[in-house]
Design a protein around this motif. Structure first.
Motif, PDB file in Angstrom:
ATOM      1  N   MET A   1       0.625  -1.244   0.105  1.00 50.82           N
ATOM      2  CA  MET A   1       0.149   0.125   0.215  1.00 50.82           C
ATOM      3  C   MET A   1       0.888   1.204  -0.059  1.00 50.82           C
ATOM      4  O   MET A   1       0.396   2.416  -0.082  1.00 50.82           O
TER       5      MET A   1
ATOM      6  N   MET B   1      -5.020   7.247   1.525  1.00 52.80           N
ATOM      7  CA  MET B   1      -4.010   6.710   2.211  1.00 52.80           C
ATOM      8  C   MET B   1      -4.626   6.149   3.782  1.00 52.80           C
ATOM      9  O   MET B   1      -4.364   4.867   4.053  1.00 52.80           O
TER      10      MET B   1
ATOM     11  N   GLU C   1      -7.806   5.252   3.990  1.00 54.41           N
ATOM     12  CA  GLU C   1      -8.576   4.102   3.631  1.00 54.41           C
ATOM     13  C   GLU C   1      -7.715   2.844   3.400  1.00 54.41           C
ATOM     14  O   GLU C   1      -8.084   1.851   3.826  1.00 54.41           O
ATOM     15  N   ARG C   2      -6.427   2.989   2.806  1.00 56.98           N
ATOM     16  CA  ARG C   2      -5.668   1.905   2.732  1.00 56.98           C
ATOM     17  C   ARG C   2      -4.880   1.288   3.976  1.00 56.98           C
ATOM     18  O   ARG C   2      -4.946   0.069   4.186  1.00 56.98           O
TER      19      ARG C   2
ATOM     20  N   LEU D   1      -8.009  -0.657   5.435  1.00 60.10           N
ATOM     21  CA  LEU D   1      -8.060  -1.996   4.805  1.00 60.10           C
ATOM     22  C   LEU D   1      -7.054  -2.912   5.143  1.00 60.10           C
ATOM     23  O   LEU D   1      -7.419  -4.161   5.471  1.00 60.10           O
ATOM     24  N   THR D   2      -5.924  -2.321   5.701  1.00 60.05           N
ATOM     25  CA  THR D   2      -4.752  -3.417   5.896  1.00 60.05           C
ATOM     26  C   THR D   2      -4.935  -3.900   7.351  1.00 60.05           C
ATOM     27  O   THR D   2      -5.006  -4.980   7.507  1.00 60.05           O
TER      28      THR D   2
ATOM     29  N   VAL E   1     -12.300   7.926  -2.330  1.00 58.08           N
ATOM     30  CA  VAL E   1     -10.830   7.752  -2.863  1.00 58.08           C
ATOM     31  C   VAL E   1     -10.514   8.055  -4.356  1.00 58.08           C
ATOM     32  O   VAL E   1     -11.740   7.662  -5.070  1.00 58.08           O
TER      33      VAL E   1
ATOM     34  N   ALA F   1      -5.797   5.504  -5.977  1.00 60.41           N
ATOM     35  CA  ALA F   1      -5.804   4.732  -4.792  1.00 60.41           C
ATOM     36  C   ALA F   1      -6.670   3.797  -5.003  1.00 60.41           C
ATOM     37  O   ALA F   1      -6.662   2.867  -4.230  1.00 60.41           O
ATOM     38  N   ARG F   2      -8.001   3.998  -5.707  1.00 58.56           N
ATOM     39  CA  ARG F   2      -8.850   3.014  -5.475  1.00 58.56           C
ATOM     40  C   ARG F   2      -8.152   1.576  -6.500  1.00 58.56           C
ATOM     41  O   ARG F   2      -8.682   0.493  -5.909  1.00 58.56           O
TER      42      ARG F   2
ATOM     43  N   ARG G   1      -5.329   0.625  -6.302  1.00 62.72           N
ATOM     44  CA  ARG G   1      -4.472  -0.005  -5.411  1.00 62.72           C
ATOM     45  C   ARG G   1      -5.300  -0.578  -4.093  1.00 62.72           C
ATOM     46  O   ARG G   1      -4.860  -1.651  -3.971  1.00 62.72           O
ATOM     47  N   ILE G   2      -6.244  -0.244  -3.972  1.00 60.03           N
ATOM     48  CA  ILE G   2      -7.018  -0.969  -2.884  1.00 60.03           C
ATOM     49  C   ILE G   2      -7.726  -2.203  -3.421  1.00 60.03           C
ATOM     50  O   ILE G   2      -7.710  -3.198  -2.999  1.00 60.03           O
TER      51      ILE G   2
ATOM     52  N   ALA H   1      -5.292  -4.759  -3.929  1.00 57.07           N
ATOM     53  CA  ALA H   1      -4.779  -5.207  -2.438  1.00 57.07           C
ATOM     54  C   ALA H   1      -5.730  -6.551  -2.395  1.00 57.07           C
ATOM     55  O   ALA H   1      -5.574  -7.386  -1.637  1.00 57.07           O
TER      56      ALA H   1
END
Lengths: 241, 128
Positions: A125, A140, A142-143, A146-147, A166, A170-171, A173-174, A177
């Motif tokens: 992330m 960040m 939100e990331r 989520l983590t 987001v 970033a979306r 990336r989420i 992930a």
């Protein structure tokens, strides 16, 4: 299916005729569905359709006015807390924390927190342990949430609006992930009103409108049946409002 | 591997067609290993169950075979690959003929139109 030494039931989640009233407001009306293991399910609805209320009831943070909810056959309660990892739409972290503090906070709270996985995910992330939670951008933050949620070893993950507010980068990336770190014997229920970006990672979708369930099906079957994307179906369902 | 997906169609069918395309054009050769479910899912950013379903269907059509403990491979039967090529050609033809009929062309006219177009193409290539 045996899970954590409890009942042998095939469905991770069973919801039977659940309704929820807040004073005079009917938030959820007579909803029933079951979810199997190994699935990513989209809980789709516009704002105020009852998505968050459903999530909270599954997580045991709100009581249904009537109906039953069970996780692996256990009624929602103390026992099911360890089976469910809930990512609320409001962060649980405090503003004085660093990312490292947030991880320690979670691992103190949850015996099933997997520190190694959390660190791998943070890396993915592009977050570092020294980052201040206060200074994280929305994406960040939100990331990080989520983590934290996905680093617990749970049977059912509830992610409430992980894509809200987001930006597209970033979306992506989420979403990456989610595909990358998803454990195949668990299930993930994701509430969202942003359908087009995320519909490719869903096995099933559930659409709720004004507190009622209007559709539940396998995404590929729905595409085959209607020749339409979930985004289009979603727009059709909500155009009638 | 990148595929431009159309969300209006089942994703597993689109991946199947993509893999078949790779096989008939020789980018994937008979006996080549194909990626694992996990690899392909994160490559394409889609649900692993969708990839699983793609592979199941390809196995059912005997285009892909599983060797126990080793993974999945493109069939080494050249004959099978020829059949896929013919099936894909038939799909293209069917769609074309349907389109032409909708435009009001009949059997003979369609054949003539095709012959003329192919003739033009060859002539153009000849000029270069």
């Amino acid at each position: 299916m045996q899970k954590k030494g409890m009942y042998s039931v095939e469905d991770i989640l069973q919801i039977q005729q659940v309704s929820k009233k807040y004073w005079s407001k009917q938030a959820v009306r007579d909803i029933s569905f079951t979810l199997g293991p190994g699935k990513i399910i989209g809980l789709l609805g516009s704002n105020g359709s009852g998505k968050t209320t459903i999530m909270k009831m599954i997580a045991g943070l709100a009581q249904p006015t009537s109906g039953k909810i069970a996780v692996y056959g256990n009624p929602v309660g103390v026992e099911t807390k360890s089976l469910i990892s809930f990512m609320p739409d409001q962060p649980l972290t405090e503003s004085w924390m660093t990312v490292g503090d947030a991880l320690r906070f979670y691992s103190d709270f949850f015996a099933d927190f997997d520190q190694a996985k959390a660190e791998r995910m943070l890396d993915f992330m592009k977050l570092s342990l020294a980052d201040k939670v206060r200074s994280l951008s929305k994406g960040m933050s939100e990331r990080l949430q989520l983590t934290l949620a996905l680093s617990r070893k749970a049977s059912l993950y509830l992610l409430d609006e992980p894509l809200g507010g987001v930006d597209p980068v970033a979306r992506t990336r989420i979403l990456n992930a989610l595909v990358e770190f998803y454990e195949e014997d668990s299930s993930i229920l994701i509430s969202t009103h942003l359908v087009s970006d995320i519909e490719r990672i869903f096995d099933e979708v559930i659409m709720v409108k004004n507190g009622e369930m209007v559709m539940h099906g396998n995404v590929e079957e729905l595409r085959l049946q209607h020749g339409k994307s979930m985004d289009e179906l979603f727009r059709e369902v909500f155009a009638e409002c | 591997m990148t595929i431009e997906f159309d969300n209006n169609l089942p994703i597993y069918i689109q991946i199947m067609n993509y893999i078949k395309g790779e096989i008939v054009t020789g980018k994937l050769k008979p006996g080549d290993k194909i990626p694992s479910v996990r690899e392909l899912a994160s490559d394409l950013q889609i649900n692993p169950n969708t990839v699983q379903r793609t592979f199941q269907e390809l196995e059912r059509e005997t285009i892909v075979e599983t060797r126990r403990g080793m993974g999945r491979y493109v069939t080494s039967e050249e004959g099978r690959i020829m059949t896929i090529k013919k099936e894909m050609a038939k799909d293209v033809l069917d769609r074309f003929i349907r389109g032409m009929r909708e435009l009001g062309f009949q059997g003979e006219d369609i054949v003539a139109a095709v012959a003329e177009s192919v003739g033009h193409e060859d002539a153009e290539k000849g000029d270069v």
